[in-house]
Design an enzyme around this catalytic site. Sequence first.
Site, mmCIF file in Angstrom:
data_model
loop_
_atom_site.group_PDB
_atom_site.id
_atom_site.type_symbol
_atom_site.label_atom_id
_atom_site.label_comp_id
_atom_site.label_asym_id
_atom_site.label_seq_id
_atom_site.Cartn_x
_atom_site.Cartn_y
_atom_site.Cartn_z
ATOM 1 N N LYS A 53 37.129 52.761 39.273
ATOM 2 C CA LYS A 53 37.580 51.582 40.026
ATOM 3 C C LYS A 53 38.245 52.074 41.298
ATOM 4 O O LYS A 53 39.138 52.922 41.254
ATOM 5 C CB LYS A 53 38.571 50.761 39.188
ATOM 6 C CG LYS A 53 39.287 49.653 39.984
ATOM 7 C CD LYS A 53 40.209 48.807 39.111
ATOM 8 C CE LYS A 53 41.038 47.826 39.953
ATOM 9 N NZ LYS A 53 41.964 47.001 39.149
ATOM 10 N N ASP A 73 45.189 46.010 46.056
ATOM 11 C CA ASP A 73 44.949 44.807 45.259
ATOM 12 C C ASP A 73 46.083 43.806 45.463
ATOM 13 O O ASP A 73 47.115 43.872 44.806
ATOM 14 C CB ASP A 73 44.828 45.193 43.770
ATOM 15 C CG ASP A 73 44.571 43.978 42.881
ATOM 16 O OD1 ASP A 73 44.225 42.901 43.425
ATOM 17 O OD2 ASP A 73 44.695 44.117 41.645
ATOM 18 N N LYS A 130 49.277 38.090 44.040
ATOM 19 C CA LYS A 130 50.303 38.638 43.156
ATOM 20 C C LYS A 130 51.693 38.300 43.693
ATOM 21 O O LYS A 130 51.855 38.091 44.896
ATOM 22 C CB LYS A 130 50.166 40.169 43.109
ATOM 23 C CG LYS A 130 48.977 40.678 42.330
ATOM 24 C CD LYS A 130 48.962 42.194 42.308
ATOM 25 C CE LYS A 130 47.775 42.741 41.529
ATOM 26 N NZ LYS A 130 47.824 42.437 40.084
ATOM 27 N N ASP A 156 45.659 51.284 43.079
ATOM 28 C CA ASP A 156 44.624 50.620 42.291
ATOM 29 C C ASP A 156 43.239 51.256 42.496
ATOM 30 O O ASP A 156 42.247 50.785 41.963
ATOM 31 C CB ASP A 156 44.605 49.121 42.636
ATOM 32 C CG ASP A 156 44.168 48.257 41.470
ATOM 33 O OD1 ASP A 156 44.243 48.734 40.324
ATOM 34 O OD2 ASP A 156 43.737 47.112 41.714
ATOM 35 N N ASP A 162 42.323 37.934 40.830
ATOM 36 C CA ASP A 162 43.103 39.144 40.564
ATOM 37 C C ASP A 162 42.492 39.989 39.433
ATOM 38 O O ASP A 162 42.917 41.109 39.188
ATOM 39 C CB ASP A 162 44.546 38.746 40.222
ATOM 40 C CG ASP A 162 45.514 39.918 40.328
ATOM 41 O OD1 ASP A 162 45.118 40.967 40.878
ATOM 42 O OD2 ASP A 162 46.664 39.774 39.868
ATOM 43 N N GLU A 215 39.827 41.660 39.496
ATOM 44 C CA GLU A 215 38.776 42.131 40.395
ATOM 45 C C GLU A 215 38.204 43.490 40.006
ATOM 46 O O GLU A 215 37.077 43.805 40.348
ATOM 47 C CB GLU A 215 39.313 42.189 41.833
ATOM 48 C CG GLU A 215 40.088 43.456 42.223
ATOM 49 C CD GLU A 215 41.332 43.722 41.383
ATOM 50 O OE1 GLU A 215 41.874 42.771 40.794
ATOM 51 O OE2 GLU A 215 41.751 44.893 41.285
ATOM 52 N N ARG A 266 37.226 44.672 37.148
ATOM 53 C CA ARG A 266 36.040 44.570 36.285
ATOM 54 C C ARG A 266 34.824 44.124 37.081
ATOM 55 O O ARG A 266 33.689 44.404 36.702
ATOM 56 C CB ARG A 266 36.353 43.628 35.114
ATOM 57 C CG ARG A 266 36.634 42.212 35.512
ATOM 58 C CD ARG A 266 37.354 41.429 34.406
ATOM 59 N NE ARG A 266 38.766 41.795 34.285
ATOM 60 C CZ ARG A 266 39.595 41.275 33.399
ATOM 61 N NH1 ARG A 266 39.165 40.354 32.543
ATOM 62 N NH2 ARG A 266 40.859 41.663 33.350
HETATM 63 N N1 BES Z 1 45.192 46.257 39.302
HETATM 64 C C1 BES Z 1 45.608 45.309 38.345
HETATM 65 C C2 BES Z 1 46.151 45.935 37.065
HETATM 66 C C3 BES Z 1 47.355 46.822 37.209
HETATM 67 C C4 BES Z 1 48.607 46.357 36.916
HETATM 68 C C5 BES Z 1 47.224 48.160 37.567
HETATM 69 C C6 BES Z 1 49.711 47.185 37.023
HETATM 70 C C7 BES Z 1 48.315 48.994 37.654
HETATM 71 C C8 BES Z 1 49.571 48.503 37.380
HETATM 72 C C9 BES Z 1 44.436 44.407 37.984
HETATM 73 O O1 BES Z 1 43.493 44.204 38.971
HETATM 74 C C10 BES Z 1 44.999 43.072 37.650
HETATM 75 O O2 BES Z 1 45.507 42.437 38.518
HETATM 76 N N2 BES Z 1 44.869 42.663 36.386
HETATM 77 C C11 BES Z 1 45.366 41.426 35.951
HETATM 78 C C12 BES Z 1 44.308 40.797 35.092
HETATM 79 C C13 BES Z 1 44.515 39.347 34.813
HETATM 80 C C14 BES Z 1 44.404 38.529 36.087
HETATM 81 C C15 BES Z 1 43.487 38.874 33.812
HETATM 82 C C16 BES Z 1 46.644 41.668 35.170
HETATM 83 O O3 BES Z 1 46.772 42.734 34.537
HETATM 84 O O4 BES Z 1 47.530 40.832 35.220
HETATM 85 ZN ZN ZN Z 2 43.342 45.675 40.393
HETATM 86 MN MN MN Z 3 44.011 42.602 40.262
#
Ligand code: BES
Ligand code: ZN
Ligand code: MN
Length: 496
Positions: free
Chosen positions: A261, A266, A273, A284, A343, A345, A347
Amino acid sequence: MKITFVNKAPASKFLVAGCYEDKDFGSILGGLDKAAHGAIKAAVANVDFKAKSEKMMRIPTLNGLEGALLLIGLGHAKDHTSLALEKLGAKLIPGLSCIRVKTAAIDLSDIESTKTLSAPEMIAYVASGALIRSWKFDKYKTKREKDEIPVLEELVFVTPDVGASQKAFDELLAVAEGNHLTRLVVSEPPNVIYPESMANHAMELSKIGVKVEVLGEKEMEKLGFGALLGVGQGSIRESKLVVMQWLGGASGQKPIAVVGKGVTFDTGGINIKPSNGMEDMKYDMAGSGVVLGLMKSLALRKAKVNVVGVMALAENMPSGSAQRPSDVVTSLSGQTIEILNTDAEGRLVLADALWYTQDKYKPEYMIDLATLTGAITVALGYEYAGLFSNNDKLSDMLTKAGTEVGEPMWRLPMGKIYDKDVDSDVADVKNVGSGRGAGSITAAQFLERFVNKTPWAHLDIAGMAWDKKDKPLTGKGATGYGVRLLNEFLKANFEG
Ligand code: BES
Ligand code: ZN
Ligand code: MN
């Protein structure tokens, strides 16, 4: 930091010597004469220094000693695995820095070999640990404070066999340099690291024999990368897909594929966020950073294996051109995806990268690394990566390699019940689960829909890519988690 190996401790250098917990203090101080041994014994007689592993004690100038001396505890010989030795070496870095040493000689020449490691190899591992730990991200500091700790410039290791230590170290050096490259790109700010500059880093590797191809937005549009392009469409930075190939194995050997990834920042997109902590999202792209560093390591040590490394690069920004929650995109696989949260993204960029990789390169195994979910840190904290896989053998190989190098992982379940959770009402699949928990698992289930039965493993490294406290080998900040792990995985299983 420079690392060299010599036969005899140079008299001019600050000396570090090791001692075992259960042995006489004279036991391994190879470079010192009898008088010095006596003086040291006297110096430690009245203090609480038991030579427990990694404990250090400084001895100021003594009769019979040129300069000052640092004793480092070696603990017990039976505990000296390669990882323990690397951690021991790493400990030297803060130890020497805080007493303001610039160059030092480390005399472990009488270290006891183990069943699997010779003394010269063991010394190479100590050197490797010191080298990994010595990396710092300070390129943007323009002023050095007056009383700042001087930079450690050189470590000279005393070994009974210079050639053997150097040979073992050369391989470890290649891996350390890969780890350092990963930590560099992960630490760089997102105005410096974005899809195109990541691609430039990859192109650099062509100088050491890595084959590099870069797809831009036009090429990806033609091929049908609807999921990846959707993530980047709100950004002024062009999305990229980078394919690196290291073909050091037999020409008929199926490659191992590693996919990362690479969301270079992000924001969350339109599902933006909260501002608190958003700065963390510069890392990220750590999954891609690992792929980059791994390819460098493999090329530097001329690994006898075929590896395809893929970086799925995009910046997730909110703007008038950004994708919206409820958009439907068509992925490269042909499956349609309902975007319910912009968010989620990671995947999406992986969906197209995984499909492309298995379709084009037909890998024996495919492994992806991604800072995919915050939920993985709820489950496992900052100690284990989450492992998800459709293949037990691959899971076992990865877990074993991770334990070996101190980059551990913990396997979590997957299955039909979780898979149903990403069925969409309007498209083939939706990019978030139904909100009934298990966020890291539903993310993995989503990815599995794009691997087309390839033996595959997904490592959720959201809790491992960056450390706010202090990891033994890598300190604070970017860890490079994954480079040493995958290097070991490849070396132990595919290099004959
Ligand atoms: N990049 C984030 C996940 C992340 C969180 C990485 C903290 C490193 C530290 C990912 O893209 C994300 O935002 N995931 C969301 C998914 C949700 C929207 C289903 C999350 O974890 O809240
Ligand atoms: Zn992310
Ligand atoms: Mn995200």
